[in-house]
Design a protein around this motif. Sequence first.
Motif, mmCIF file in Angstrom:
data_model
loop_
_atom_site.group_PDB
_atom_site.id
_atom_site.type_symbol
_atom_site.label_atom_id
_atom_site.label_comp_id
_atom_site.label_asym_id
_atom_site.label_seq_id
_atom_site.Cartn_x
_atom_site.Cartn_y
_atom_site.Cartn_z
ATOM 1 N N ILE A 90 51.912 47.232 42.674
ATOM 2 C CA ILE A 90 50.475 47.002 42.863
ATOM 3 C C ILE A 90 49.987 45.909 41.912
ATOM 4 O O ILE A 90 49.233 44.998 42.303
ATOM 5 N N LEU A 91 50.427 45.983 40.661
ATOM 6 C CA LEU A 91 50.013 44.967 39.690
ATOM 7 C C LEU A 91 50.569 43.597 40.057
ATOM 8 O O LEU A 91 49.879 42.574 39.882
ATOM 9 N N GLN A 96 49.560 38.146 41.973
ATOM 10 C CA GLN A 96 49.722 37.115 42.997
ATOM 11 C C GLN A 96 48.370 36.703 43.574
ATOM 12 O O GLN A 96 48.091 35.517 43.779
ATOM 13 N N THR A 97 47.537 37.690 43.819
ATOM 14 C CA THR A 97 46.200 37.404 44.367
ATOM 15 C C THR A 97 45.391 36.573 43.383
ATOM 16 O O THR A 97 44.745 35.589 43.770
ATOM 17 N N PHE A 98 45.440 36.937 42.120
ATOM 18 C CA PHE A 98 44.700 36.166 41.117
ATOM 19 C C PHE A 98 45.269 34.770 40.961
ATOM 20 O O PHE A 98 44.519 33.797 40.768
ATOM 21 N N ASN A 99 46.573 34.638 41.060
ATOM 22 C CA ASN A 99 47.172 33.303 40.983
ATOM 23 C C ASN A 99 46.689 32.431 42.144
ATOM 24 O O ASN A 99 46.379 31.242 41.963
ATOM 25 N N GLU A 100 46.628 33.009 43.326
ATOM 26 C CA GLU A 100 46.124 32.268 44.479
ATOM 27 C C GLU A 100 44.661 31.875 44.282
ATOM 28 O O GLU A 100 44.262 30.753 44.597
ATOM 29 N N LEU A 101 43.887 32.829 43.765
ATOM 30 C CA LEU A 101 42.472 32.525 43.508
ATOM 31 C C LEU A 101 42.327 31.443 42.458
ATOM 32 O O LEU A 101 41.466 30.555 42.568
ATOM 33 N N LEU A 119 38.688 33.953 35.509
ATOM 34 C CA LEU A 119 39.898 34.296 36.259
ATOM 35 C C LEU A 119 41.132 34.277 35.358
ATOM 36 O O LEU A 119 41.992 35.154 35.453
ATOM 37 N N TYR A 120 41.207 33.290 34.471
ATOM 38 C CA TYR A 120 42.348 33.246 33.550
ATOM 39 C C TYR A 120 42.355 34.452 32.610
ATOM 40 O O TYR A 120 43.409 35.031 32.324
ATOM 41 N N SER A 121 41.198 34.830 32.128
ATOM 42 C CA SER A 121 41.141 35.993 31.231
ATOM 43 C C SER A 121 41.526 37.271 31.977
ATOM 44 O O SER A 121 42.229 38.136 31.440
ATOM 45 N N GLN A 122 41.090 37.384 33.228
ATOM 46 C CA GLN A 122 41.495 38.559 34.025
ATOM 47 C C GLN A 122 42.996 38.542 34.287
ATOM 48 O O GLN A 122 43.660 39.578 34.243
ATOM 49 N N LEU A 123 43.522 37.381 34.529
ATOM 50 C CA LEU A 123 44.955 37.257 34.750
ATOM 51 C C LEU A 123 45.730 37.650 33.494
ATOM 52 O O LEU A 123 46.748 38.350 33.576
ATOM 53 N N ASP A 124 45.257 37.237 32.342
ATOM 54 C CA ASP A 124 45.916 37.619 31.089
ATOM 55 C C ASP A 124 45.888 39.128 30.879
ATOM 56 O O ASP A 124 46.878 39.721 30.441
ATOM 57 N N GLU A 125 44.752 39.751 31.198
ATOM 58 C CA GLU A 125 44.656 41.210 31.068
ATOM 59 C C GLU A 125 45.652 41.910 31.991
ATOM 60 O O GLU A 125 46.309 42.880 31.605
ATOM 61 N N ILE A 126 45.770 41.420 33.186
ATOM 62 C CA ILE A 126 46.697 42.040 34.145
ATOM 63 C C ILE A 126 48.132 41.842 33.682
ATOM 64 O O ILE A 126 48.957 42.748 33.770
ATOM 65 N N LYS A 127 48.447 40.667 33.153
ATOM 66 C CA LYS A 127 49.795 40.430 32.638
ATOM 67 C C LYS A 127 50.101 41.364 31.469
ATOM 68 O O LYS A 127 51.218 41.883 31.337
#
Length: 141
Positions: A90-91, A96-101, A119-127
């Motif tokens: 799921i993560l 992948q969705t955030f990378n596309e966005l 978006l970058y900060s959200q991506l970092d949190e997910i990573k």
Amino acid sequence: MNTALEYQTSTVPKPRSRKRSRKALIAFILAWMIFVGGGLWGAKWYTDRVKQQMLEDLTKQNEQQIQLLSKQMETEIAAVKTHVDENLAILNEKVQTFNELLSFANENASSKTDNSTQLYSQLDEIKKQLDELKKNLDTLK
């Protein structure tokens, strides 16, 4: 009168000798000690046998419980592993969705750099969450 005296002396029992009564007493005490000693030895032998049997029974019970707990732990670990794998999938989809966005936002970027920063900060949190889940999975293995 002589016959009466002879009759009386012949019917009177002779006193036992002391040696004979002592031998009988010693034989009785010796037999009694052998009997008691045999009883004590028999009691010790029986308690040792019962003790050994109890130890064998406890060992069998412990082995059965260990096997049961081992099976339960393997089942629980498998369940946790599948749960973690599902969460990782799921993560990964979210990443992948955030990378596309992000790539879409970078292509269409104008003066709206704040959106890409978010978006970058959200991506970092997910990573970070993904890395934490991977660590948890490694510790479970």
